[in-house]
Design an enzyme around this catalytic site. Structure first.
Site, mmCIF file in Angstrom:
data_model
loop_
_atom_site.group_PDB
_atom_site.id
_atom_site.type_symbol
_atom_site.label_atom_id
_atom_site.label_comp_id
_atom_site.label_asym_id
_atom_site.label_seq_id
_atom_site.Cartn_x
_atom_site.Cartn_y
_atom_site.Cartn_z
ATOM 1 N N LEU A 294 40.844 67.275 63.540
ATOM 2 C CA LEU A 294 39.438 67.610 63.257
ATOM 3 C C LEU A 294 39.199 69.102 63.470
ATOM 4 C CD1 LEU A 294 37.701 64.617 65.088
ATOM 5 C CD2 LEU A 294 38.344 64.788 62.667
ATOM 6 N N HIS A 295 39.997 69.930 62.802
ATOM 7 C CA HIS A 295 39.967 71.374 63.053
ATOM 8 C C HIS A 295 38.549 71.914 63.228
ATOM 9 C CE1 HIS A 295 44.222 71.858 61.956
ATOM 10 N NE2 HIS A 295 43.995 71.157 60.859
ATOM 11 N N ASP A 296 37.724 71.759 62.196
ATOM 12 C CA ASP A 296 36.411 72.407 62.179
ATOM 13 C C ASP A 296 35.445 71.818 63.192
ATOM 14 O OD1 ASP A 296 37.352 74.025 60.150
ATOM 15 O OD2 ASP A 296 36.573 72.741 58.561
#
Length: 319
Positions: free
Chosen positions: A241-243
């Protein structure tokens, strides 16, 4: 008081989770969303952002479309092989239709108007290429004092994912990234992929999200193409879930542990293009080697309570 926030984004599955995280958090006064090219072309990122806000019941939030290409060089590659042709695993049409028209005038115009109207400094969370933010700061330096900080998802300390040297968001427009991270005197927090990969979530986490209600189920349904990619990248069933990790820091300052370092962005056309060069030598050694550099010192996220971060995101998405 809720944190006034603007998100600049290129949805993207992880952007979808990040937008929803801000839209559903009571701690956030989401002033607006601006879109940029990136994971898929601008037309798709813009429609995706509007549909995601409709999913969250946030048609009150204005959306404006921004840059369709980098500042200097044409984009070399999208990330549809990760996110699907539409950016959301081919499932964007399953989301609600937008209930609010696109704002006229474009992203920079909306950013300026929102910043000028804000009663207190605003947190900006760019979670795509930094083209819109570079244009804003170049054309409207007077708004710097209205920005509390810029929390950026981008970069890699030990390499990249688009190339061996560069992470996708920075690699997509290195000249814009250098403008924001190195040249502008605005407080920045860089959340690199080294940390976001460590915050990956498994299928049990996704199952809890899907079971939480209509919004959670709709978000989980956007993940098939993304999950297929990360099954190979991680070596186990899960997604990154990078962002959303960066937006979590924008919502709750200090949820990520940061350290301050000089940062450079490689803008040559060679194999290192888009690399983020973070000088992690001890301060005395840096000063001895290069002198004390005033610009380009930013906060870099290096650690977090991994389970606490995952719980924070799940709790707000499941509300």
């Amino acid at each position: 008081m809720p944190t006034p926030m603007i998100i600049d984004t290129d949805p993207g599955v992880d952007d979808a989770f990040a937008i929803s995280l801000a839209a559903l958090s009571e701690e956030v006064d989401l002033l607006g969303v601006t879109t940029v090219f990136g994971n898929v072309p601008l037309e798709a990122t813009t429609l995706n952002a509007r549909r995601l806000l409709a999913l969250c019941g946030r048609d009150d939030v204005p959306v404006a479309a921004g840059a369709a290409r980098p500042l200097v060089h044409a984009p070399l590659r999208r990330a549809s092989h990760v996110h699907g042709a539409d950016g959301l695993s081919g499932r964007s049409a399953a989301l609600p239709e937008p209930g609010r028209a696109l704002e006229p005038g474009g992203a920079v115009s909306l950013l300026v108007s929102l910043l000028e109207a804000a009663g207190e400094p605003v947190t900006i969370a760019p979670i795509g290429p930094l083209t819109n933010i570079a244009l804003l700061l170049a054309a409207h330096p007077e708004v710097r004092e209205k920005i509390a900080r810029i929390v950026i998802m981008g970069g890699g300390l030990a390499g990249g994912n688009s190339t061996g040297a560069a992470e996708f968001n920075i690699w997509s427009d290195p000249e814009a990234a250098r403008r924001v991270l190195v040249e502008e005197p605005v407080p920045c927090v860089l959340v690199p992929m080294d940390l976001t990969y460590r915050c990956a979530v498994d299928t049990a986490w996704l199952a809890k999200l899907a079971a939480s209600g209509p919004i959670g189920a709709a978000l989980e349904a956007l993940t098939p193409d993304y999950s297929s990619h990360y099954r190979k990248a991680l070596g186990w069933d899960g997604i990154v879930l990078h962002d959303a990790v960066a937006v979590a820091e924008a919502i709750r300052p200090g949820i990520l542990k940061t350290e301050t370092y000089p940062v450079e962005v490689e803008c040559s056309l060679g194999p290192a293009r888009g690399a983020t060069l973070v000088d992690r030598r001890r301060q005395g050694l840096r000063a001895e080697a290069e002198g004390d550099i005033a610009q380009g010192h930013i906060e870099v996220a290096v650690d977090t309570d991994l389970d606490g971060l995952r719980s924070f995101v799940l709790d707000r998405l499941a509300r």
